[in-house]
Design a protein around this motif. Structure first.
Motif, PDB file in Angstrom:
ATOM      1  N   GLU A 209       0.874  -1.169   0.000  1.00 17.98           N
ATOM      2  CA  GLU A 209       0.000   0.000   0.000  1.00 17.98           C
ATOM      3  C   GLU A 209       0.913   1.222   0.000  1.00 17.98           C
ATOM      4  O   GLU A 209       1.787   1.344   0.868  1.00 17.98           O
ATOM      5  N   VAL A 210       0.740   2.095  -0.990  1.00 13.69           N
ATOM      6  CA  VAL A 210       1.590   3.270  -1.121  1.00 13.69           C
ATOM      7  C   VAL A 210       0.705   4.517  -1.135  1.00 13.69           C
ATOM      8  O   VAL A 210      -0.197   4.632  -1.966  1.00 13.69           O
ATOM      9  N   TYR A 211       0.966   5.411  -0.207  1.00 17.91           N
ATOM     10  CA  TYR A 211       0.249   6.687  -0.137  1.00 17.91           C
ATOM     11  C   TYR A 211       1.263   7.812  -0.218  1.00 17.91           C
ATOM     12  O   TYR A 211       2.367   7.697   0.327  1.00 17.91           O
ATOM     13  N   THR A 212       0.906   8.880  -0.898  1.00 18.58           N
ATOM     14  CA  THR A 212       1.787  10.046  -0.939  1.00 18.58           C
ATOM     15  C   THR A 212       1.064  11.248  -0.358  1.00 18.58           C
ATOM     16  O   THR A 212      -0.165  11.378  -0.462  1.00 18.58           O
ATOM     17  N   TYR A 213       1.859  12.108   0.252  1.00 16.23           N
ATOM     18  CA  TYR A 213       1.385  13.331   0.890  1.00 16.23           C
ATOM     19  C   TYR A 213       2.267  14.479   0.405  1.00 16.23           C
ATOM     20  O   TYR A 213       3.454  14.273   0.129  1.00 16.23           O
ATOM     21  N   PRO A 214       1.736  15.684   0.336  1.00 16.82           N
ATOM     22  CA  PRO A 214       2.537  16.790  -0.180  1.00 16.82           C
ATOM     23  C   PRO A 214       3.744  17.135   0.690  1.00 16.82           C
ATOM     24  O   PRO A 214       4.759  17.608   0.192  1.00 16.82           O
ATOM     25  N   ASP A 215       3.636  16.880   2.001  1.00 21.91           N
ATOM     26  CA  ASP A 215       4.719  17.229   2.915  1.00 21.91           C
ATOM     27  C   ASP A 215       4.541  16.480   4.227  1.00 21.91           C
ATOM     28  O   ASP A 215       3.522  15.813   4.441  1.00 21.91           O
ATOM     29  N   VAL A 216       5.513  16.580   5.105  1.00 20.94           N
ATOM     30  CA  VAL A 216       5.479  15.832   6.361  1.00 20.94           C
ATOM     31  C   VAL A 216       4.337  16.303   7.263  1.00 20.94           C
ATOM     32  O   VAL A 216       3.742  15.504   7.987  1.00 20.94           O
ATOM     33  N   GLU A 217       4.010  17.584   7.224  1.00 19.35           N
ATOM     34  CA  GLU A 217       2.912  18.084   8.056  1.00 19.35           C
ATOM     35  C   GLU A 217       1.587  17.424   7.655  1.00 19.35           C
ATOM     36  O   GLU A 217       0.792  17.031   8.511  1.00 19.35           O
ATOM     37  N   SER A 218       1.349  17.316   6.354  1.00 19.71           N
ATOM     38  CA  SER A 218       0.136  16.644   5.868  1.00 19.71           C
ATOM     39  C   SER A 218       0.137  15.178   6.271  1.00 19.71           C
ATOM     40  O   SER A 218      -0.884  14.646   6.709  1.00 19.71           O
ATOM     41  N   ALA A 219       1.276  14.532   6.125  1.00 15.45           N
ATOM     42  CA  ALA A 219       1.383  13.114   6.482  1.00 15.45           C
ATOM     43  C   ALA A 219       1.076  12.907   7.961  1.00 15.45           C
ATOM     44  O   ALA A 219       0.321  12.001   8.323  1.00 15.45           O
ATOM     45  N   LYS A 220       1.632  13.745   8.809  1.00 12.30           N
ATOM     46  CA  LYS A 220       1.375  13.629  10.254  1.00 12.30           C
ATOM     47  C   LYS A 220      -0.095  13.845  10.573  1.00 12.30           C
ATOM     48  O   LYS A 220      -0.688  13.101  11.358  1.00 12.30           O
ATOM     49  N   ARG A 221      -0.683  14.854   9.965  1.00 11.88           N
ATOM     50  CA  ARG A 221      -2.082  15.188  10.242  1.00 11.88           C
ATOM     51  C   ARG A 221      -3.012  14.059   9.815  1.00 11.88           C
ATOM     52  O   ARG A 221      -3.895  13.638  10.556  1.00 11.88           O
ATOM     53  N   VAL A 222      -2.804  13.537   8.616  1.00 12.36           N
ATOM     54  CA  VAL A 222      -3.705  12.518   8.075  1.00 12.36           C
ATOM     55  C   VAL A 222      -3.462  11.153   8.724  1.00 12.36           C
ATOM     56  O   VAL A 222      -4.416  10.470   9.110  1.00 12.36           O
ATOM     57  N   THR A 223      -2.217  10.751   8.860  1.00 13.27           N
ATOM     58  CA  THR A 223      -1.947   9.407   9.395  1.00 13.27           C
ATOM     59  C   THR A 223      -2.330   9.288  10.862  1.00 13.27           C
ATOM     60  O   THR A 223      -2.571   8.177  11.337  1.00 13.27           O
ATOM     61  N   ALA A 224      -2.419  10.394  11.576  1.00 13.30           N
ATOM     62  CA  ALA A 224      -2.862  10.345  12.975  1.00 13.30           C
ATOM     63  C   ALA A 224      -4.290   9.816  13.080  1.00 13.30           C
ATOM     64  O   ALA A 224      -4.690   9.277  14.112  1.00 13.30           O
ATOM     65  N   GLN A 225      -5.052   9.933  12.003  1.00 14.74           N
ATOM     66  CA  GLN A 225      -6.443   9.478  11.984  1.00 14.74           C
ATOM     67  C   GLN A 225      -6.595   8.054  11.451  1.00 14.74           C
ATOM     68  O   GLN A 225      -7.649   7.447  11.593  1.00 14.74           O
ATOM     69  N   PHE A 226      -5.548   7.518  10.835  1.00 14.86           N
ATOM     70  CA  PHE A 226      -5.598   6.250  10.106  1.00 14.86           C
ATOM     71  C   PHE A 226      -6.201   5.106  10.919  1.00 14.86           C
ATOM     72  O   PHE A 226      -7.215   4.525  10.536  1.00 14.86           O
ATOM     73  N   SER A 227      -5.594   4.763  12.039  1.00 15.17           N
ATOM     74  CA  SER A 227      -6.036   3.576  12.780  1.00 15.17           C
ATOM     75  C   SER A 227      -7.341   3.796  13.534  1.00 15.17           C
ATOM     76  O   SER A 227      -7.929   2.845  14.044  1.00 15.17           O
ATOM     77  N   LYS A 228      -7.812   5.018  13.603  1.00 14.76           N
ATOM     78  CA  LYS A 228      -9.059   5.325  14.310  1.00 14.76           C
ATOM     79  C   LYS A 228     -10.294   5.082  13.445  1.00 14.76           C
ATOM     80  O   LYS A 228     -11.405   4.993  13.965  1.00 14.76           O
ATOM     81  N   LEU A 229     -10.120   4.987  12.146  1.00 17.43           N
ATOM     82  CA  LEU A 229     -11.250   4.805  11.242  1.00 17.43           C
ATOM     83  C   LEU A 229     -11.783   3.375  11.332  1.00 17.43           C
ATOM     84  O   LEU A 229     -11.006   2.420  11.270  1.00 17.43           O
ATOM     85  N   PRO A 230     -13.099   3.193  11.459  1.00 18.55           N
ATOM     86  CA  PRO A 230     -13.658   1.836  11.548  1.00 18.55           C
ATOM     87  C   PRO A 230     -13.294   0.942  10.356  1.00 18.55           C
ATOM     88  O   PRO A 230     -12.990  -0.237  10.538  1.00 18.55           O
ATOM     89  N   ALA A 231     -13.307   1.484   9.154  1.00 22.98           N
ATOM     90  CA  ALA A 231     -12.960   0.675   7.975  1.00 22.98           C
ATOM     91  C   ALA A 231     -11.497   0.241   8.038  1.00 22.98           C
ATOM     92  O   ALA A 231     -11.150  -0.875   7.643  1.00 22.98           O
TER      93      ALA A 231
END
Length: 98
Positions: free
Chosen positions: A54-76
């Motif tokens: 699985e490969v995801y890209t983000y524009p910068d580290v700030e975006s990556a931190k913000r989005v990935t912090a929510q990753f494991s919290k999503l029910p799906a």
């Protein structure tokens, strides 16, 4: 700041049953915004265990931190994580420039 690529190499418990669960998790995650792209790759060597990347890209580290912090919290995502036998790699990468 450089684009961030997040790469997960996964071995699934049952690849066929995980496929629709993966797609729901991907759609849910991509809907968060702040993700440039998301792609899944699968190995093709029938003599070796099947692995998925699985490969995801983000524009910068700030975006990556913000989005990935929510990753494991999503029910799906939690449902998809239950289908994974082993996470071989799970890290952020950026292009190596000499």
């Amino acid at each position: 700041m450089s684009e961030i690529t997040e790469i997960f190499v996964l071995k699934m418990k049952d690849a066929d049953s995980a496929a629709p669960i993966r797609e729901r998790a991907r759609a849910d995650y991509l809907s968060l915004g702040g993700i440039t792209s998301g792609t899944t790759f699968v190995t093709t060597d029938e003599d070796r265990p099947t692995l998925f990347t699985e490969v995801y890209t983000y524009p910068d580290v700030e975006s990556a931190k913000r989005v990935t912090a929510q990753f494991s919290k999503l029910p799906a995502t939690q449902a998809f994580l239950a289908e994974i036998e082993d996470v071989i790699v799970g890290q952020w990468f950026t292009e190596l420039t000499p």
